[in-house]
Design an enzyme around this catalytic site. Structure first.
Site, mmCIF file in Angstrom:
data_model
loop_
_atom_site.group_PDB
_atom_site.id
_atom_site.type_symbol
_atom_site.label_atom_id
_atom_site.label_comp_id
_atom_site.label_asym_id
_atom_site.label_seq_id
_atom_site.Cartn_x
_atom_site.Cartn_y
_atom_site.Cartn_z
ATOM 1 N N LEU A 139 0.734 -1.314 -0.059
ATOM 2 C CA LEU A 139 -0.436 0.150 -0.127
ATOM 3 C C LEU A 139 0.807 1.158 0.056
ATOM 4 C CD1 LEU A 139 -2.626 1.578 -0.083
ATOM 5 C CD2 LEU A 139 -2.101 1.387 2.714
ATOM 6 N N ARG B 188 22.012 -9.627 39.318
ATOM 7 C CA ARG B 188 22.535 -9.055 39.498
ATOM 8 C C ARG B 188 22.836 -7.587 40.597
ATOM 9 N NH1 ARG B 188 27.368 -6.606 37.723
ATOM 10 N NH2 ARG B 188 26.915 -4.079 37.643
ATOM 11 N N ILE C 112 16.992 -1.440 33.444
ATOM 12 C CA ILE C 112 17.022 -2.303 34.971
ATOM 13 C C ILE C 112 18.436 -3.293 34.442
ATOM 14 C CG2 ILE C 112 16.865 -4.090 35.740
ATOM 15 C CD1 ILE C 112 13.786 -3.097 35.692
ATOM 16 N N GLY D 106 20.917 -1.602 33.254
ATOM 17 C CA GLY D 106 22.369 -0.994 33.113
ATOM 18 C C GLY D 106 22.866 -0.609 32.301
ATOM 19 N N GLU E 278 1.542 -0.329 10.044
ATOM 20 C CA GLU E 278 0.190 -0.460 9.689
ATOM 21 C C GLU E 278 -0.329 0.506 10.556
ATOM 22 O OE1 GLU E 278 -1.601 -4.120 10.129
ATOM 23 O OE2 GLU E 278 0.330 -5.202 9.706
ATOM 24 N N GLU F 147 -0.510 8.358 15.901
ATOM 25 C CA GLU F 147 -0.879 9.313 15.746
ATOM 26 C C GLU F 147 -2.329 9.303 14.243
ATOM 27 O OE1 GLU F 147 2.378 9.539 14.755
ATOM 28 O OE2 GLU F 147 3.127 10.367 17.063
HETATM 29 C C1 LIG Z 1 9.434 -2.188 8.917
HETATM 30 C C2 LIG Z 1 8.433 -1.676 8.300
HETATM 31 C C3 LIG Z 1 7.493 -2.421 8.477
HETATM 32 C C4 LIG Z 1 5.996 -1.926 7.638
HETATM 33 N N1 LIG Z 1 6.024 -2.543 6.103
HETATM 34 C C5 LIG Z 1 4.668 -2.448 4.902
HETATM 35 C C6 LIG Z 1 4.138 -3.104 4.131
HETATM 36 O O1 LIG Z 1 4.524 -4.383 4.108
HETATM 37 N N2 LIG Z 1 3.292 -2.694 3.366
HETATM 38 C C7 LIG Z 1 2.663 -1.488 3.181
HETATM 39 O O2 LIG Z 1 2.110 -0.850 2.258
HETATM 40 N N3 LIG Z 1 3.556 -0.636 4.424
HETATM 41 C C8 LIG Z 1 4.504 -1.192 5.111
HETATM 42 N N4 LIG Z 1 5.131 -0.477 5.983
HETATM 43 C C9 LIG Z 1 4.782 1.361 5.816
HETATM 44 C C10 LIG Z 1 3.770 1.497 7.541
HETATM 45 O O3 LIG Z 1 2.774 1.677 7.650
HETATM 46 C C11 LIG Z 1 3.951 3.523 6.955
HETATM 47 O O4 LIG Z 1 5.645 3.639 7.177
HETATM 48 C C12 LIG Z 1 3.359 4.067 7.912
HETATM 49 O O5 LIG Z 1 1.980 4.192 7.547
HETATM 50 C C13 LIG Z 1 3.344 5.450 8.150
HETATM 51 O O6 LIG Z 1 4.474 6.027 6.666
HETATM 52 P P1 LIG Z 1 5.426 7.074 6.699
HETATM 53 O O7 LIG Z 1 6.153 5.822 6.761
HETATM 54 O O8 LIG Z 1 5.066 7.362 5.001
HETATM 55 O O9 LIG Z 1 4.789 8.533 7.043
HETATM 56 P P2 LIG Z 1 4.102 9.868 7.740
HETATM 57 O O10 LIG Z 1 2.969 9.541 6.601
HETATM 58 O O11 LIG Z 1 5.077 10.988 6.413
HETATM 59 O O12 LIG Z 1 3.894 9.587 9.252
HETATM 60 C C14 LIG Z 1 5.380 11.281 9.260
HETATM 61 C C15 LIG Z 1 5.070 11.318 10.974
HETATM 62 O O13 LIG Z 1 4.256 12.824 10.273
HETATM 63 C C16 LIG Z 1 3.029 11.996 11.467
HETATM 64 N N5 LIG Z 1 0.743 12.424 10.873
HETATM 65 C C17 LIG Z 1 1.229 11.899 9.699
HETATM 66 N N6 LIG Z 1 -0.181 12.114 8.944
HETATM 67 C C18 LIG Z 1 -0.682 13.060 9.944
HETATM 68 C C19 LIG Z 1 -1.945 13.792 10.757
HETATM 69 N N7 LIG Z 1 -3.152 13.343 9.957
HETATM 70 N N8 LIG Z 1 -2.228 13.764 11.643
HETATM 71 C C20 LIG Z 1 -1.303 13.989 13.130
HETATM 72 N N9 LIG Z 1 0.007 13.491 12.622
HETATM 73 C C21 LIG Z 1 0.205 12.955 11.024
HETATM 74 C C22 LIG Z 1 2.770 10.425 11.219
HETATM 75 O O14 LIG Z 1 2.085 9.897 12.383
HETATM 76 C C23 LIG Z 1 4.474 10.294 12.225
HETATM 77 O O15 LIG Z 1 4.933 10.992 12.897
HETATM 78 C C24 LIG Z 1 6.285 -0.482 6.685
HETATM 79 C C25 LIG Z 1 6.697 0.374 7.238
HETATM 80 C C26 LIG Z 1 7.859 -0.193 8.133
HETATM 81 C C27 LIG Z 1 9.125 0.833 8.927
#
Ligand SMILES: Cc1cc2nc3c(=O)[nH]c(=O)nc-3n(C[C@H](O)[C@H](O)[C@H](O)COP(=O)(O)OP(=O)(O)OC[C@H]3O[C@@H](n4cnc5c(N)ncnc54)[C@H](O)[C@@H]3O)c2cc1C
Length: 382
Positions: free
Chosen positions: A123, A270, A339, A341, A365, A369
């Site tokens: 996605l 410990r 804990i 250290g 997922e 936020e």
């Molecule tokens: C290890 C890993 C595995 C993953 N696996 C998958 C996968 O298999 N398939 C897949 O599709 N995706 C996957 N993802 C993607 C993951 O779902 C996204 O990284 C996540 O949804 C956040 O999107 P972003 O990284 O673009 O952050 P952004 O959307 O750019 O967000 C950056 C910051 O802004 C904040 N923010 C954004 N919009 C708002 C709002 N409206 N109000 C308040 N705060 C906001 C966010 O909370 C965050 O703190 C994976 C990510 C990681 C790190």
């Protein structure tokens, strides 16, 4: 929390497996940042790659509570493997199970249950994460073949992106309607011309889970590879994420409880000032806080799973579980490291790995936020 005898048996089976087959290797896999392909047949033998898949397609046909138990128990020793199992079962195979055709179920779910094909689910894109409906990958009708589509675009952070056998990809099929209403899901097999996993992404934690960037360059798929109704993919996706969030909450629980066990054992062992550090009230309070918060997180998680198993609405409850459990797990792992250290800050002890892995639960997922947005939206809806 009272689990059925069946659920308790499942928990002890997966716990034994995790302790004997996963824990001895988890540190090395993490350090090598290597996807542990060798464990896949063992996961399949135990039924952990077809947890939700009905037996007629070769799966274990278990409920969502069982799914959460399996993920939690794996996460007690290895967040990466828990993430693999969570996403394979909940996202990639989950989408086909819920919205796929009979032919798609026959083709993908049995191979997935046997571990021949791991599932990925795509996605997120470089430009769209939290605002996932603004994705830019397109699927357009083939100019010469009315039964075919052409997919173009890039997906980011895809779990099992390079080791998966197939990937469910969300693409825009209609740009003339509201952004949530013009998206369709397709299943694309690895080896399809134009489909490639372009780079291994180095991460803070969950390092032996495979995370890749995917490129779709004029990828031709037939209409038989469409999963669900045209333009309905995003709405389906929200349902898939509801279930997925329970699994990420369960992963957080396992990481938190695993770190707490380590902290308790270390605190008894410990000695400082001629006493075990467990005698100090400051340490006791950290342990008490961790246990209290993790148990609260567990109640939220298994409430959401129970609602889902009853066929009742659980969107809000899944988001509440994921939000609270992931943040509680990070706090618990952080306290558990404290804990330990200075030793906790070394790689000799697994607690640092748990802290790094737990942080992912606050992001994947849907970030914390976004969970708050989902919960508030549900509460404020009239
Ligand atoms: C290890 C890993 C595995 C993953 N696996 C998958 C996968 O298999 N398939 C897949 O599709 N995706 C996957 N993802 C993607 C993951 O779902 C996204 O990284 C996540 O949804 C956040 O999107 P972003 O990284 O673009 O952050 P952004 O959307 O750019 O967000 C950056 C910051 O802004 C904040 N923010 C954004 N919009 C708002 C709002 N409206 N109000 C308040 N705060 C906001 C966010 O909370 C965050 O703190 C994976 C990510 C990681 C790190």
């Amino acid at each position: 929390m009272n689990f059925s005898e069946h659920h308790e048996l499942l928990r002890s089976t997966v716990r034994d497996f995790a302790r004997s087959e996963v824990r001895p290797h988890a540190k090395a896999w993490d350090e090598q940042e290597r996807f542990p392909s060798e464990i896949i047949p063992k996961l399949a033998d135990l039924g952990l790659l077809g947890i939700r898949i009905p037996e007629e397609y070769g799966g274990s046909g278990m409920d969502i509570t069982s799914y959460a138990i399996c993920v939690e128990e794996l996460a007690r020793v290895d967040g990466s493997l828990a993430l693999t199992v969570a996403s394979h079962n909940g996202l990639g195979t989950g989408h086909i199970l819920k919205f796929g055709t009979e032919a798609q179920k026959q083709r993908y779910l049995s191979k997935a249950s046997r571990g021949e094909w791991l599932a990925a689910w795509a996605l997120t894109e470089p430009g769209s994460g939290s605002d996932s409906a603004s994705l830019r990958t397109t699927a357009t009708r083939h100019p010469a073949r009315p039964d075919a589509w052409i997919i173009n675009g890039t997906k980011m952070f895809i779990t099992q992106g390079s080791v998966g056998g197939f990937c469910v990809v969300l693409a825009r099929t209609n740009a003339d309607v509201a952004k949530q209403k013009g998206i369709t899901a397709f299943v694309v097999e690895h080896g399809t011309p134009g489909f490639s996993a372009s780079k291994h992404i180095e991460k803070l934690g969950c390092r032996s889970s495979d995370t890749a960037e995917l490129t779709f360059e004029n990828v031709e798929v037939s209409d038989e590879q469409r999963v669900g109704e045209i333009d309905h993919g995003f709405l389906d996706t929200m349902k898939i994420l509801d279930g997925g969030r329970i699994s990420i909450a369960a992963m957080a629980l396992g990481l938190g409880y695993g770190a707490l066990d380590m902290a308790i054992s270390y605190a008894k062992d410990r000695k400082q000032f001629q006493r075990p550090i467990a005698d100090f009230q400051a340490v006791q309070w950290m342990i008490a806080d961790c246990k209290t918060e993790l148990d609260a997180a567990s109640l939220l998680t298994y409430r959401a799973a129970w609602l889902a198993d009853q066929g009742r609405p659980f969107t809000k409850e899944a988001s509440m579980a994921k939000l609270f459990a992931s943040e509680a797990a990070t706090r618990a792992c952080n306290k558990a490291l404290q804990i330990h250290g200075g030793y906790g800050y070394t790689r000799e002890f697994a607690v640092e790995r748990h802290l790094r892995d737990a942080k992912l639960c606050e992001i994947g997922e849907g970030t914390s936020e976004v969970q708050r947005l989902v919960i508030a939206k549900q509460l404020l809806a009239v």
